[in-house]
Design a protein around this motif. Structure first.
Motif, mmCIF file in Angstrom:
data_model
loop_
_atom_site.group_PDB
_atom_site.id
_atom_site.type_symbol
_atom_site.label_atom_id
_atom_site.label_comp_id
_atom_site.label_asym_id
_atom_site.label_seq_id
_atom_site.Cartn_x
_atom_site.Cartn_y
_atom_site.Cartn_z
ATOM 1 N N LEU A 35 -6.213 4.245 -1.604
ATOM 2 C CA LEU A 35 -5.529 5.224 -0.945
ATOM 3 C C LEU A 35 -4.070 4.404 -0.565
ATOM 4 O O LEU A 35 -4.177 3.437 0.253
ATOM 5 N N LEU A 36 -3.138 5.137 -0.603
ATOM 6 C CA LEU A 36 -1.860 4.668 -0.251
ATOM 7 C C LEU A 36 -1.127 5.558 0.752
ATOM 8 O O LEU A 36 -1.374 6.923 0.500
ATOM 9 N N SER A 87 -12.419 7.498 5.608
ATOM 10 C CA SER A 87 -13.576 7.802 4.882
ATOM 11 C C SER A 87 -13.176 8.375 3.526
ATOM 12 O O SER A 87 -13.803 7.779 2.354
ATOM 13 N N TYR A 88 -12.063 8.899 3.466
ATOM 14 C CA TYR A 88 -11.232 9.181 2.145
ATOM 15 C C TYR A 88 -11.059 7.952 1.267
ATOM 16 O O TYR A 88 -11.416 7.677 0.244
ATOM 17 N N ALA A 89 -10.607 6.920 2.029
ATOM 18 C CA ALA A 89 -10.029 5.568 1.524
ATOM 19 C C ALA A 89 -11.457 4.704 0.980
ATOM 20 O O ALA A 89 -11.405 4.125 -0.023
ATOM 21 N N LEU A 108 -7.980 0.583 5.696
ATOM 22 C CA LEU A 108 -7.219 0.955 4.876
ATOM 23 C C LEU A 108 -6.366 -0.144 4.279
ATOM 24 O O LEU A 108 -6.274 -0.220 2.955
ATOM 25 N N GLY A 109 -6.120 -1.211 4.915
ATOM 26 C CA GLY A 109 -5.450 -2.396 4.197
ATOM 27 C C GLY A 109 -3.908 -2.221 4.747
ATOM 28 O O GLY A 109 -3.379 -1.237 4.416
ATOM 29 N N ALA A 115 1.642 0.760 -6.122
ATOM 30 C CA ALA A 115 0.635 1.458 -7.064
ATOM 31 C C ALA A 115 0.593 0.861 -8.514
ATOM 32 O O ALA A 115 -0.638 0.713 -9.095
ATOM 33 N N GLU A 116 1.730 0.910 -9.160
ATOM 34 C CA GLU A 116 1.900 0.229 -10.265
ATOM 35 C C GLU A 116 1.383 -1.121 -10.600
ATOM 36 O O GLU A 116 0.651 -1.611 -11.531
ATOM 37 N N VAL A 117 1.868 -1.967 -9.682
ATOM 38 C CA VAL A 117 1.214 -3.496 -9.609
ATOM 39 C C VAL A 117 -0.175 -3.404 -9.498
ATOM 40 O O VAL A 117 -1.055 -3.902 -10.124
ATOM 41 N N TRP A 118 -0.678 -2.464 -8.615
ATOM 42 C CA TRP A 118 -2.043 -2.727 -8.179
ATOM 43 C C TRP A 118 -3.017 -2.156 -9.534
ATOM 44 O O TRP A 118 -4.195 -2.449 -9.907
ATOM 45 N N ARG A 119 -2.290 -0.983 -10.173
ATOM 46 C CA ARG A 119 -3.048 -0.664 -11.266
ATOM 47 C C ARG A 119 -3.248 -1.423 -12.433
ATOM 48 O O ARG A 119 -4.160 -1.339 -13.256
ATOM 49 N N ARG A 120 -2.381 -2.287 -12.429
ATOM 50 C CA ARG A 120 -2.358 -3.136 -13.712
ATOM 51 C C ARG A 120 -3.421 -4.650 -13.277
ATOM 52 O O ARG A 120 -3.548 -5.172 -14.171
#
Length: 74
Positions: free
Chosen positions: A23-24, A11-13, A45-46, A68-73
């Motif tokens: 969410l990681l 649910s949070y994801a 979630l993946g 996360a850094e790659v995902w964010r970009r």
């Protein structure tokens, strides 16, 4: 780990995704990961968002941060 916790994580994801986030999970044991698989939560979630515990403390955390850094970009 109980199914209630897993459902809360799903649910949070979903809520994070709807808000443009993600969410990681890092440091999961093989047993905990298997529970996520059995409940179908891995698909929600993946798989690429779940980082299993490693022998070296903090290694899965650093893998998650790099992801996360790659995902964010993107």
């Amino acid at each position: 780990m109980g199914s209630t916790f897993i459902r809360v994580m799903e649910s949070y994801a979903t809520k994070l995704s709807e808000a443009g986030g993600t969410l990681l999970l890092s440091g999961l044991s093989k047993r905990a990961f298997e529970q996520f698989v059995m409940t179908g939560a891995v698909e929600a979630l993946g798989r690429d968002h779940i980082f299993l515990a490693r022998e070296r403390v903090g290694e899965s955390f650093h893998e998650a941060i790099a992801f996360a850094e790659v995902w964010r970009r993107s």
